[in-house]
Scaffold this motif. Sequence first.
Motif, PDB file in Angstrom:
ATOM      1  N   GLU A 224      18.654 -39.306   1.711  1.00  0.00           N
ATOM      2  CA  GLU A 224      17.681 -39.094   2.778  1.00  0.00           C
ATOM      3  C   GLU A 224      18.354 -39.425   4.102  1.00  0.00           C
ATOM      4  O   GLU A 224      18.880 -40.533   4.259  1.00  0.00           O
ATOM      5  CB  GLU A 224      16.450 -39.992   2.600  1.00  0.00           C
ATOM      6  N   PHE A 225      18.312 -38.518   5.051  1.00  0.00           N
ATOM      7  CA  PHE A 225      19.061 -38.751   6.287  1.00  0.00           C
ATOM      8  C   PHE A 225      18.341 -39.690   7.253  1.00  0.00           C
ATOM      9  O   PHE A 225      18.881 -40.009   8.318  1.00  0.00           O
ATOM     10  CB  PHE A 225      19.399 -37.422   6.979  1.00  0.00           C
ATOM     11  N   TRP A 226      17.163 -40.180   6.901  1.00  0.00           N
ATOM     12  CA  TRP A 226      16.374 -40.995   7.822  1.00  0.00           C
ATOM     13  C   TRP A 226      16.201 -42.441   7.356  1.00  0.00           C
ATOM     14  O   TRP A 226      15.656 -43.260   8.086  1.00  0.00           O
ATOM     15  CB  TRP A 226      14.979 -40.383   7.979  1.00  0.00           C
ATOM     16  N   HIS A 227      16.654 -42.803   6.170  1.00  0.00           N
ATOM     17  CA  HIS A 227      16.312 -44.087   5.556  1.00  0.00           C
ATOM     18  C   HIS A 227      17.472 -45.081   5.630  1.00  0.00           C
ATOM     19  O   HIS A 227      18.595 -44.765   5.224  1.00  0.00           O
ATOM     20  CB  HIS A 227      15.927 -43.854   4.089  1.00  0.00           C
ATOM     21  N   PHE A 228      17.151 -46.311   6.117  1.00  0.00           N
ATOM     22  CA  PHE A 228      18.161 -47.357   6.249  1.00  0.00           C
ATOM     23  C   PHE A 228      17.576 -48.688   5.772  1.00  0.00           C
ATOM     24  O   PHE A 228      16.407 -48.986   6.026  1.00  0.00           O
ATOM     25  CB  PHE A 228      18.631 -47.466   7.701  1.00  0.00           C
ATOM     26  N   ASN A 229      18.395 -49.486   5.119  1.00  0.00           N
ATOM     27  CA  ASN A 229      17.917 -50.750   4.558  1.00  0.00           C
ATOM     28  C   ASN A 229      19.065 -51.741   4.448  1.00  0.00           C
ATOM     29  O   ASN A 229      20.242 -51.379   4.555  1.00  0.00           O
ATOM     30  CB  ASN A 229      17.283 -50.516   3.194  1.00  0.00           C
ATOM     31  N   GLN A 230      18.708 -53.013   4.200  1.00  0.00           N
ATOM     32  CA  GLN A 230      19.729 -54.018   3.937  1.00  0.00           C
ATOM     33  C   GLN A 230      19.108 -55.249   3.271  1.00  0.00           C
ATOM     34  O   GLN A 230      17.906 -55.519   3.419  1.00  0.00           O
ATOM     35  CB  GLN A 230      20.476 -54.431   5.198  1.00  0.00           C
ATOM     36  N   GLY A 231      19.930 -55.972   2.528  1.00  0.00           N
ATOM     37  CA  GLY A 231      19.521 -57.217   1.915  1.00  0.00           C
ATOM     38  C   GLY A 231      18.802 -57.090   0.600  1.00  0.00           C
ATOM     39  O   GLY A 231      18.454 -58.096  -0.033  1.00  0.00           O
ATOM     40  N   ASP A 232      18.585 -55.866   0.132  1.00  0.00           N
ATOM     41  CA  ASP A 232      17.900 -55.619  -1.131  1.00  0.00           C
ATOM     42  C   ASP A 232      18.895 -55.132  -2.175  1.00  0.00           C
ATOM     43  O   ASP A 232      20.095 -55.030  -1.893  1.00  0.00           O
ATOM     44  CB  ASP A 232      16.788 -54.578  -0.918  1.00  0.00           C
ATOM     45  N   ALA A 233      18.413 -54.827  -3.374  1.00  0.00           N
ATOM     46  CA  ALA A 233      19.313 -54.405  -4.444  1.00  0.00           C
ATOM     47  C   ALA A 233      20.083 -53.146  -4.068  1.00  0.00           C
ATOM     48  O   ALA A 233      21.299 -53.060  -4.277  1.00  0.00           O
ATOM     49  CB  ALA A 233      18.519 -54.187  -5.740  1.00  0.00           C
ATOM     50  N   LEU A 234      19.396 -52.158  -3.505  1.00  0.00           N
ATOM     51  CA  LEU A 234      20.072 -50.931  -3.085  1.00  0.00           C
ATOM     52  C   LEU A 234      21.125 -51.230  -2.034  1.00  0.00           C
ATOM     53  O   LEU A 234      22.248 -50.711  -2.100  1.00  0.00           O
ATOM     54  CB  LEU A 234      19.043 -49.938  -2.539  1.00  0.00           C
ATOM     55  N   GLY A 235      20.787 -52.075  -1.058  1.00  0.00           N
ATOM     56  CA  GLY A 235      21.735 -52.403  -0.008  1.00  0.00           C
ATOM     57  C   GLY A 235      22.978 -53.079  -0.552  1.00  0.00           C
ATOM     58  O   GLY A 235      24.101 -52.771  -0.129  1.00  0.00           O
ATOM     59  N   ASN A 236      22.800 -54.006  -1.477  1.00  0.00           N
ATOM     60  CA  ASN A 236      23.951 -54.698  -2.051  1.00  0.00           C
ATOM     61  C   ASN A 236      24.829 -53.756  -2.858  1.00  0.00           C
ATOM     62  O   ASN A 236      26.061 -53.822  -2.794  1.00  0.00           O
ATOM     63  CB  ASN A 236      23.482 -55.864  -2.922  1.00  0.00           C
ATOM     64  N   ILE A 237      24.213 -52.869  -3.604  1.00  0.00           N
ATOM     65  CA  ILE A 237      24.987 -51.911  -4.405  1.00  0.00           C
ATOM     66  C   ILE A 237      25.801 -50.995  -3.494  1.00  0.00           C
ATOM     67  O   ILE A 237      27.009 -50.811  -3.698  1.00  0.00           O
ATOM     68  CB  ILE A 237      24.048 -51.085  -5.306  1.00  0.00           C
ATOM     69  N   LEU A 238      25.162 -50.443  -2.473  1.00  0.00           N
ATOM     70  CA  LEU A 238      25.852 -49.492  -1.612  1.00  0.00           C
ATOM     71  C   LEU A 238      26.917 -50.145  -0.740  1.00  0.00           C
ATOM     72  O   LEU A 238      27.870 -49.487  -0.332  1.00  0.00           O
ATOM     73  CB  LEU A 238      24.837 -48.761  -0.732  1.00  0.00           C
TER      74      LEU A 238
END
Length: 293
Positions: A224-238
Amino acid sequence: MQANNTMTTCTDEVARRAYWAEQMQLGYELVQQILPFEVAECGEGFASLRDAAETAGIEMLFSDTKIAGELDRVFFMRESLVQAVMDVGRDMNQRGWILKIEDGYRSLEMQGSLVRKPELFDSILKKCIWEIGGEIPSAEFVFRRAIVLIANIPKIGTHMSGSAIDVSVFRRDEGSEVWRGRPYLEMSEQTPMRSPFVDEDSLRNRLEITAMLEARGFVHFPFEFWHFNQGDALGNILSGRAAPARFGPVHWDPRTNRVTPVDDPLSPLNPLPVIEREIASALQRATDRVVVV
């Protein structure tokens, strides 16, 4: 000439379908990595993005649309991430841009409703039918696609962790959008960040916006070109971090600013029987539209 044009169109259609299927499979594989990833919920509360921007004197926009039905969007996220968003907003202002927050925290109820929202569900089903050549897909197939496109399990939905934002960007001088090839919440082969089916200018805008957010610790969801995150499971994996994630899906009480971890973060918000029902409803809506026309 007509035959050549037809052949080119068919070839392009095959390429688009193949790319879409590949990206959805990669997204599903990423989801399988998220599900078992350890989360050590830190219990951090939430803070208002809108209030923080006003206090800091940062020019920032916020969506005025409803998220699902008549539900207001919640422009709050984890306290320690709000400053990072403010830093992004300030960086963009200095560049002559305005960060627009399209969405922030979503409760489980909001997320579950979003999956079932007719406009979005119909788009997902339409793409599934297109992907498999016009057949009606199984509920299991739609379930797999919905997990990637609109998180249907709390553990993988970073908005439910209060650790994600959806964004658009506008120019300060004349108010036009910094165009990324398609509008926010596009559901097509142009949705992945590096889609080859957007023009060079749009891709450059996507990557420049992404670089500004990633400079402040966020990661981008590749599909998704609009979605940003950090500090969660997805953020740690990426970001290649093996440590347990700080943020998991939570219930948030805005009166006390207390968070409570979701009891069963792996339980689908919309299980297969619900997806089956929604497929039937979507097909009926499509039939009704044809009859009206």
